[in-house]
Design an enzyme around this catalytic site. Structure first.
Site, PDB file in Angstrom:
ATOM      1  N   THR A  76      16.860  74.334  22.937  1.00  0.00           N
ATOM      2  CA  THR A  76      15.696  73.599  22.410  1.00  0.00           C
ATOM      3  C   THR A  76      14.464  73.886  23.250  1.00  0.00           C
ATOM      4  OG1 THR A  76      17.124  71.863  21.534  1.00  0.00           O
ATOM      5  CG2 THR A  76      14.808  71.285  21.879  1.00  0.00           C
ATOM      6  N   ASN A 152      22.986  78.555  12.119  1.00  0.00           N
ATOM      7  CA  ASN A 152      24.005  77.694  12.728  1.00  0.00           C
ATOM      8  C   ASN A 152      24.984  77.101  11.713  1.00  0.00           C
ATOM      9  OD1 ASN A 152      21.224  76.653  12.436  1.00  0.00           O
ATOM     10  ND2 ASN A 152      22.194  74.655  12.581  1.00  0.00           N
ATOM     11  N   SER A 200      21.267  79.663  24.540  1.00  0.00           N
ATOM     12  CA  SER A 200      21.786  78.393  25.039  1.00  0.00           C
ATOM     13  C   SER A 200      23.199  78.609  25.572  1.00  0.00           C
ATOM     14  CB  SER A 200      21.805  77.367  23.906  1.00  0.00           C
ATOM     15  OG  SER A 200      22.434  76.182  24.339  1.00  0.00           O
ATOM     16  N   CYS A 323      23.223  64.873  12.291  1.00  0.00           N
ATOM     17  CA  CYS A 323      22.061  64.467  13.085  1.00  0.00           C
ATOM     18  C   CYS A 323      22.564  63.852  14.377  1.00  0.00           C
ATOM     19  CB  CYS A 323      21.147  63.538  12.312  1.00  0.00           C
ATOM     20  SG  CYS A 323      21.951  62.511  11.110  1.00  0.00           S
TER      21      CYS A 323
HETATM   22  N1  PLP Z   1      18.952  76.746  17.869  1.00  0.00           N
HETATM   23  C1  PLP Z   1      20.077  76.771  17.155  1.00  0.00           C
HETATM   24  C2  PLP Z   1      20.234  77.785  16.060  1.00  0.00           C
HETATM   25  C3  PLP Z   1      21.098  75.863  17.405  1.00  0.00           C
HETATM   26  O1  PLP Z   1      22.214  75.885  16.672  1.00  0.00           O
HETATM   27  C4  PLP Z   1      20.920  74.918  18.462  1.00  0.00           C
HETATM   28  C5  PLP Z   1      21.953  73.901  18.737  1.00  0.00           C
HETATM   29  O2  PLP Z   1      22.686  73.484  17.857  1.00  0.00           O
HETATM   30  C6  PLP Z   1      19.730  74.943  19.197  1.00  0.00           C
HETATM   31  C7  PLP Z   1      18.770  75.870  18.868  1.00  0.00           C
HETATM   32  C8  PLP Z   1      19.482  73.980  20.308  1.00  0.00           C
HETATM   33  O3  PLP Z   1      20.151  74.380  21.483  1.00  0.00           O
HETATM   34  P1  PLP Z   1      20.460  73.314  22.636  1.00  0.00           P
HETATM   35  O4  PLP Z   1      21.529  72.420  22.133  1.00  0.00           O
HETATM   36  O5  PLP Z   1      20.889  74.144  23.812  1.00  0.00           O
HETATM   37  O6  PLP Z   1      19.182  72.606  22.917  1.00  0.00           O
END
Ligand code: PLP
Length: 384
Positions: A76, A152, A200, A323
């Site tokens: 994030t 995702n 991540s 969520c």
């Molecule tokens: N981007 C994608 C495609 C994700 O699937 C996720 C988490 O589910 C994130 C960003 C966010 O990552 P983090 O949980 O390390 O903040």
């Protein structure tokens, strides 16, 4: 590895992949020699070496150079850092229709109009749309475009390299959220043409709460967090040394296991075939997907009921989109694909380094039972 059927089956690696033993021991070792990497004494220098070795290992996961990696608190923050950096650099913000909230919400917060780049019925970003849109820009307007490498929920892989060519022809910036793709498919940041790329740790067997933004040379980055000047002034705050060490160990293990992970696709497809024969819809089946991800929908069989029914039998999967409250909400990804009728009845099963063929078989078996109970109840209601 064989496993008794009664043991729990964890098929939610896209939410968080269990921490790999290599990551665990790297973290324990880093925690055992705690010191601040900015301290100049011997212990501080050892902590610095842990961080810098880790930087090289994470860079290697995506074919980057070590100095191009900025450690963050997760995917994030990596996405947020790229978007925040683009504020003031661009007035043209274009993001994919199926981007994760970490991109979509930060884009919305930039105070600029956000143009949504549509996907087709398979969940693939429409390159023709982008080409037309970019051709319509005025001279000198440079766009910031965000396109994830793999989704995702569906695992569908996006045409990032082709998008990069179009974006760069307008002097634009292509940001790639590779959080789900990393450790599941080979990534070369230069071949993709990504100007910035988010990672991540906890999606590939590292700890939660650590990630990275990888950037091309000369990327226009501006810090969100200012203070001690860590990460070359781009992300202040004492480094999460143990987390970073765990991230690196997981990245190395994921890279080592990349080939063996591809077996997941065979096991997944075999499970999917059995569910499709019962009437389930396999989302994104016609296009390239991550090897570990299955998004499956059964019209009329709510995602919440599927997840709960499977959980009662010890099989853990997610609804298309969960969520943070833990409640299930209709999938915006499926809606963007024009599959609104399936948006609240799709579940995602995602394997990873712990997942065996038996796990996928068990998932298919338990899903079949749950679906059978659901259709029997629906028939009884019809006759009541
Ligand atoms: N981007 C994608 C495609 C994700 O699937 C996720 C988490 O589910 C994130 C960003 C966010 O990552 P983090 O949980 O390390 O903040």
């Amino acid at each position: 590895m064989t496993r008794a059927f009664s043991q729990p089956v964890y098929l939610d690696h896209n939410a968080t992949s269990p921490v790999r033993p290599e990551a665990m021991s790297a973290m324990m070792s880093a925690l055992g020699q705690a010191a601040n990497p900015s301290s100049v004494h011997a212990a501080g220098r050892r902590a610095r070496a842990v961080v810098e070795d880790a930087r090289a290992a994470v860079a290697a996961l995506v074919g980057a150079a070590a100095p191009d990696v900025i450690f963050t608190s997760g995917g994030t923050e990596a996405n947020a850092l790229a978007l925040a950096s683009a504020a003031g650099w661009t007035s043209r913000l274009i993001i994919g229709a199926i981007e994760h909230e970490a991109v979509a919400a930060n884009a919305a917060a930039m105070g600029l109009p956000v143009e949504i780049w549509p996907v087709d019925a398979n969940g693939v970003a429409n390159l023709d749309w982008l080409q037309v849109r970019l051709a319509g820009l005025s001279a000198g307007e440079r766009p910031f475009v965000a396109l994830m490498l793999a989704n995702n929920e569906t695992g569908v892989i996006q045409p990032v390299a082709a998008a990069a060519v179009l974006v760069h022809a307008t002097q634009g910036w292509l940001h790639v959220d590779a959080v789900q793709a990393a450790g599941k498919i080979a990534i070369d940041v230069a071949a993709l043409g990504a100007d910035t790329l988010a990672l991540s740790a906890h999606k590939l067997g590292g700890p939660q709460g650590v990630g990275a933004l990888v950037h091309a040379e000369g990327a226009h980055l501006r810090p969100i967090l200012r203070g001690g000047g860590q990460e070359r002034g781009l992300r202040a705050g004492t480094e999460n040394v143990a987390g970073i060490a765990g991230f690196a160990a997981a990245a190395q293990a994921a890279l080592r296991d990349l080939e063996s992970l591809q077996a997941q696709a065979v096991w997944r497809d075999s499970a999917a075939e059995r569910l499709a024969a019962l009437g389930a819809v396999v989302v994104g089946q016609a296009v390239d997907r991550l090897p570990n991800t299955l998004c499956i929908a059964a019209p009329g069989f709510s995602a919440q009921l599927q997840v709960m029914g499977l959980d009662l039998e010890g099989v853990m999967v997610s609804a298309g989109a969960a969520c943070s409250s833990g409640r299930v909400k209709p999938s915006g990804v499926l809606a963007a694909m024009g599959l609104s009728e399936l948006a609240d009845c799709a579940v995602r099963a995602s394997g990873g380094w712990t997942t065996t063929e038996q796990d996928w078989n068990r998932f298919a078996e338990v899903w079949r039972h749950a679906y059978g109970r659901h259709t029997a109840r629906a028939r009884m209601k019809e006759f009541a």
